[in-house]
Design a protein around this motif. Structure first.
Motif, PDB file in Angstrom:
ATOM      1  N   THR A  75      13.080  17.554 -13.499  1.00 37.22           N
ATOM      2  CA  THR A  75      12.891  17.526 -12.045  1.00 37.22           C
ATOM      3  C   THR A  75      11.489  17.048 -11.700  1.00 37.22           C
ATOM      4  N   ILE A  76      10.487  17.610 -12.394  1.00 35.45           N
ATOM      5  CA  ILE A  76       9.101  17.189 -12.163  1.00 35.45           C
ATOM      6  C   ILE A  76       8.931  15.722 -12.548  1.00 35.45           C
ATOM      7  N   GLN A  77       9.515  15.341 -13.662  1.00 34.66           N
ATOM      8  CA  GLN A  77       9.425  13.962 -14.149  1.00 34.66           C
ATOM      9  C   GLN A  77      10.067  12.992 -13.164  1.00 34.66           C
ATOM     10  N   SER A  78      11.232  13.352 -12.628  1.00 28.43           N
ATOM     11  CA  SER A  78      11.917  12.493 -11.653  1.00 28.43           C
ATOM     12  C   SER A  78      11.097  12.345 -10.380  1.00 28.43           C
ATOM     13  N   THR A  79      10.423  13.429  -9.975  1.00 25.13           N
ATOM     14  CA  THR A  79       9.561  13.347  -8.798  1.00 25.13           C
ATOM     15  C   THR A  79       8.446  12.324  -9.016  1.00 25.13           C
ATOM     16  N   GLY A  80       7.808  12.381 -10.203  1.00 28.99           N
ATOM     17  CA  GLY A  80       6.768  11.400 -10.531  1.00 28.99           C
ATOM     18  C   GLY A  80       7.298   9.986 -10.554  1.00 28.99           C
ATOM     19  N   SER A  81       8.509   9.824 -11.107  1.00 25.40           N
ATOM     20  CA  SER A  81       9.130   8.499 -11.179  1.00 25.40           C
ATOM     21  C   SER A  81       9.404   7.932  -9.793  1.00 25.40           C
ATOM     22  N   ILE A  82       9.968   8.757  -8.926  1.00 33.20           N
ATOM     23  CA  ILE A  82      10.316   8.300  -7.577  1.00 33.20           C
ATOM     24  C   ILE A  82       9.063   7.972  -6.768  1.00 33.20           C
ATOM     25  N   ILE A  83       8.079   8.867  -6.817  1.00 33.61           N
ATOM     26  CA  ILE A  83       6.850   8.632  -6.045  1.00 33.61           C
ATOM     27  C   ILE A  83       6.150   7.366  -6.524  1.00 33.61           C
ATOM     28  N   TYR A  84       6.115   7.149  -7.837  1.00 29.62           N
ATOM     29  CA  TYR A  84       5.441   5.947  -8.344  1.00 29.62           C
ATOM     30  C   TYR A  84       6.223   4.682  -7.970  1.00 29.62           C
ATOM     31  N   GLN A  85       7.541   4.803  -7.903  1.00 28.81           N
ATOM     32  CA  GLN A  85       8.338   3.664  -7.437  1.00 28.81           C
ATOM     33  C   GLN A  85       7.949   3.288  -6.020  1.00 28.81           C
ATOM     34  N   PHE A  86       7.742   4.295  -5.174  1.00 30.45           N
ATOM     35  CA  PHE A  86       7.333   4.020  -3.804  1.00 30.45           C
ATOM     36  C   PHE A  86       5.937   3.394  -3.773  1.00 30.45           C
ATOM     37  N   ILE A  87       5.036   3.875  -4.636  1.00 32.86           N
ATOM     38  CA  ILE A  87       3.680   3.310  -4.713  1.00 32.86           C
ATOM     39  C   ILE A  87       3.743   1.835  -5.097  1.00 32.86           C
ATOM     40  N   ILE A  88       4.596   1.515  -6.072  1.00 33.40           N
ATOM     41  CA  ILE A  88       4.739   0.126  -6.525  1.00 33.40           C
ATOM     42  C   ILE A  88       5.150  -0.781  -5.366  1.00 33.40           C
ATOM     43  N   MET A  89       6.191  -0.367  -4.634  1.00 34.29           N
ATOM     44  CA  MET A  89       6.709  -1.230  -3.572  1.00 34.29           C
ATOM     45  C   MET A  89       5.758  -1.294  -2.370  1.00 34.29           C
ATOM     46  N   ILE A  90       5.098  -0.192  -2.064  1.00 29.14           N
ATOM     47  CA  ILE A  90       4.156  -0.205  -0.933  1.00 29.14           C
ATOM     48  C   ILE A  90       2.945  -1.072  -1.258  1.00 29.14           C
ATOM     49  N   THR A  91       2.416  -0.979  -2.484  1.00 27.73           N
ATOM     50  CA  THR A  91       1.280  -1.846  -2.856  1.00 27.73           C
ATOM     51  C   THR A  91       1.695  -3.312  -2.854  1.00 27.73           C
ATOM     52  N   GLY A  92       2.922  -3.595  -3.288  1.00 30.85           N
ATOM     53  CA  GLY A  92       3.418  -4.972  -3.245  1.00 30.85           C
ATOM     54  C   GLY A  92       3.459  -5.510  -1.828  1.00 30.85           C
ATOM     55  N   SER A  93       3.931  -4.676  -0.878  1.00 31.54           N
ATOM     56  CA  SER A  93       3.999  -5.120   0.513  1.00 31.54           C
ATOM     57  C   SER A  93       2.595  -5.310   1.096  1.00 31.54           C
ATOM     58  N   LEU A  94       1.637  -4.460   0.709  1.00 32.72           N
ATOM     59  CA  LEU A  94       0.251  -4.605   1.198  1.00 32.72           C
ATOM     60  C   LEU A  94      -0.390  -5.882   0.662  1.00 32.72           C
ATOM     61  N   ILE A  95      -0.136  -6.207  -0.614  1.00 38.67           N
ATOM     62  CA  ILE A  95      -0.698  -7.438  -1.196  1.00 38.67           C
ATOM     63  C   ILE A  95      -0.138  -8.665  -0.481  1.00 38.67           C
ATOM     64  N   VAL A  96       1.160  -8.653  -0.218  1.00 35.29           N
ATOM     65  CA  VAL A  96       1.801  -9.797   0.441  1.00 35.29           C
ATOM     66  C   VAL A  96       1.252  -9.993   1.848  1.00 35.29           C
ATOM     67  N   THR A  97       1.176  -8.905   2.609  1.00 36.47           N
ATOM     68  CA  THR A  97       0.672  -9.034   3.989  1.00 36.47           C
ATOM     69  C   THR A  97      -0.811  -9.388   4.005  1.00 36.47           C
ATOM     70  N   ASP A  98      -1.564  -8.934   2.999  1.00 36.03           N
ATOM     71  CA  ASP A  98      -2.980  -9.287   2.908  1.00 36.03           C
ATOM     72  C   ASP A  98      -3.158 -10.779   2.656  1.00 36.03           C
ATOM     73  N   HIS A  99      -2.162 -11.396   2.016  1.00 31.61           N
ATOM     74  CA  HIS A  99      -2.197 -12.841   1.765  1.00 31.61           C
ATOM     75  C   HIS A  99      -1.583 -13.630   2.926  1.00 31.61           C
ATOM     76  N   ASN A 100      -1.376 -12.955   4.058  1.00 33.64           N
ATOM     77  CA  ASN A 100      -0.810 -13.594   5.258  1.00 33.64           C
ATOM     78  C   ASN A 100       0.610 -14.106   5.037  1.00 33.64           C
ATOM     79  N   HIS A 101       1.348 -13.383   4.238  1.00 36.20           N
ATOM     80  CA  HIS A 101       2.771 -13.678   4.057  1.00 36.20           C
ATOM     81  C   HIS A 101       3.579 -12.513   4.617  1.00 36.20           C
ATOM     82  N   SER A 102       4.879 -12.754   4.828  1.00 35.29           N
ATOM     83  CA  SER A 102       5.729 -11.725   5.430  1.00 35.29           C
ATOM     84  C   SER A 102       6.422 -10.900   4.343  1.00 35.29           C
ATOM     85  N   ILE A 103       6.894  -9.722   4.757  1.00 36.77           N
ATOM     86  CA  ILE A 103       7.661  -8.865   3.851  1.00 36.77           C
ATOM     87  C   ILE A 103       8.917  -9.592   3.375  1.00 36.77           C
ATOM     88  N   LYS A 104       9.456 -10.442   4.211  1.00 38.41           N
ATOM     89  CA  LYS A 104      10.639 -11.221   3.842  1.00 38.41           C
ATOM     90  C   LYS A 104      10.382 -12.007   2.559  1.00 38.41           C
TER      91      LYS A 104
END
Length: 445
Positions: A366-395
């Motif tokens: 359960t603890i391990q799955s929580t870490g896995s899920i939260i890190y998955q969200f971190i991965i995708m949120i950082t990806g979206s921030l990098i894209v928007t920082d480069h003046n590109h869209s989430i699309k």
């Protein structure tokens, strides 16, 4: 003869337990290649249930122990494989297959590990047939190399066979006795986390595969809501079994979960975005699966009772991920390291006498799955921030992570994304090292 059949069944059970998280994932992902609703949903359903199922079983009012959970997992997995066969002729049935296999993938490894430790303690070991295990792994490797649609029906037929022979071990599972005080009561807190995690992961995965920006926005806002829920939960709920786990063990389990998602989510995205989807099998899946297979051998020879080796392997593996030509070797080393770390964590949690004996592996996962899920969200949120920082869209981010052929921009994005996500995980690992040894020195004093 009966003993021989049991050894075959036990071998089949252990092969399923080791592969049910990975193999259906790979085949449902292949099915989703056309990016239609009907093709995407089986993968999304399987992945979401596989990731969140542990919260569901701990959140509903049930007195299931590990033995009964394993039986349920075997039966639903058999149904899932059979519906997968039918799905080759009527594709709608893939969704039913994904539902049952997702639940089996969430529950079977946890239950099987719990029973395995109790059997060792009570000297109730059932031997495995190593020749059958090797032959099974070779056949699975052959099926993976079949490029055509025929591989789908061959895989589901073979998995139905494996589940069927694993069911023969139920007679030995019946010897598993659990006292009432070794169980735990259900908790609506886990049920709430299951619902929130399910909705967020479903939104994330379906938005990626179907290029749906609105769903991705829902995922971002939902992640913020989740952060608030987790903070409130931490402040006001202290009576869960997790609160009785030493902080260092909880943190290592979180790292193990984060490492798993880093490998399975980000590494596959990196290979697809930088080299193209056609290279996924050679550059990602083969080193990842080989790492899983050799992890028990490495753990027995090199790692056991020496946690410095795990830390060094993590450092070296993550450092290799920064060097593009060594990326696949880094996946191999990190996959092996994760297997070793997971094995060591299982032993640590089984020794936690302040937890219900039947639920110690449940708590750890359960603890391990929580870490896995939260890190998955971190991965995708950082990806979206990098894209928007480069003046590109989430699309464009959604297009990049689902396109078949890489572009110059997708390669540049993957290099920046890799730098950020790998650095975050590396910092977590370094912090684990100091956290672990600070606590160790403190205990020794």
């Amino acid at each position: 003869m009966k003993k021989y059949i049991l050894t075959i069944g036990n071998s089949g059970l252990n092969v399923i337990s080791s592969t049910v998280i990975v193999l259906p994932f790979m085949f449902f992902l292949r099915i989703s290649g056309t990016h239609t609703v009907l093709s995407v949903l089986p993968f999304v359903i399987f992945y979401t249930l596989r990731t969140t199922g542990i919260f569901l079983i701990r959140g509903i009012k049930t007195s299931l122990n590990s033995a009964s959970l394993l039986k349920v997992s075997l039966y639903v997995g058999t149904l899932g494989s059979m519906f997968g066969i039918i799905g080759n002729f009527f594709s709608e049935f893939y969704m039913i297959s994904a539902f049952f296999l997702g639940l089996s993938a969430a529950w079977l490894p946890t239950a099987n590990t719990s029973i395995g430790f109790l059997n060792i303690k009570n000297h109730l070991l059932v031997a495995k047939n190593k020749y059958f295990t090797v032959l099974t792994l070779i056949l699975i490797g052959y099926i993976l190399f079949i490029p055509s649609k025929n591989s789908f029906i061959i895989f589901f037929v073979f998995y139905t066979f494996l589940y069927s022979i694993a069911i023969m071990t139920i007679s030995t599972i019946n010897q598993y006795a659990v006292d009432s005080h070794d169980l735990e009561t259900y908790s609506y807190r886990y049920l709430g986390l299951f619902v929130v995690f399910f909705v967020l992961i479903f939104s994330l995965r379906s938005s990626r595969l179907m290029n749906n920006i609105m769903q991705f926005d829902d995922f971002i806002w939902g992640s913020l809501l989740l952060a608030i829920i987790l903070i409130v939960s931490k402040l006001f709920f202290h009576r869960s079994p997790q609160s009785r786990v030493p902080k260092v063990l909880s943190y290592i389990a979180i790292i193990n979960g984060a490492l798993g998602n880093y490998l399975f989510l980000f590494a596959s995205l990196y290979v697809a975005g930088y080299y193209g989807h056609d290279d996924l099998f050679i550059r990602f899946y083969i080193p990842y699966v080989v790492g899983i297979v050799i992890a028990p051998i490495i753990n027995k020879v090199l790692v056991k009772n020496n946690h410095h080796h795990i830390f060094i392997m993590l450092l070296v593996g993550l450092s290799m991920m920064f060097v593009r030509p060594l990326f696949s070797l880094g996946i191999l080393l990190l996959s092996t390291t994760k297997g070793c770390l997971n094995s060591e964590l299982n032993h640590f949690y089984v020794q936690q006498n302040n937890l219900p004996s039947d639920k110690r592996i449940w708590v750890k996962n359960t603890i391990q799955s929580t870490g896995s899920i939260i890190y998955q969200f971190i991965i995708m949120i950082t990806g979206s921030l990098i894209v928007t920082d480069h003046n590109h869209s989430i699309k464009e981010l959604l297009n990049i992570t689902s396109q078949g052929i890489p572009s110059n921009y997708s390669r540049a994005l993957m290099l920046d994304w890799n730098l950020v996500t790998t650095t975050i995980l590396l910092i977590m690992v370094i912090f684990y090292y100091f956290f672990y040894f600070f606590n160790y020195i403190k205990i020794k004093k």
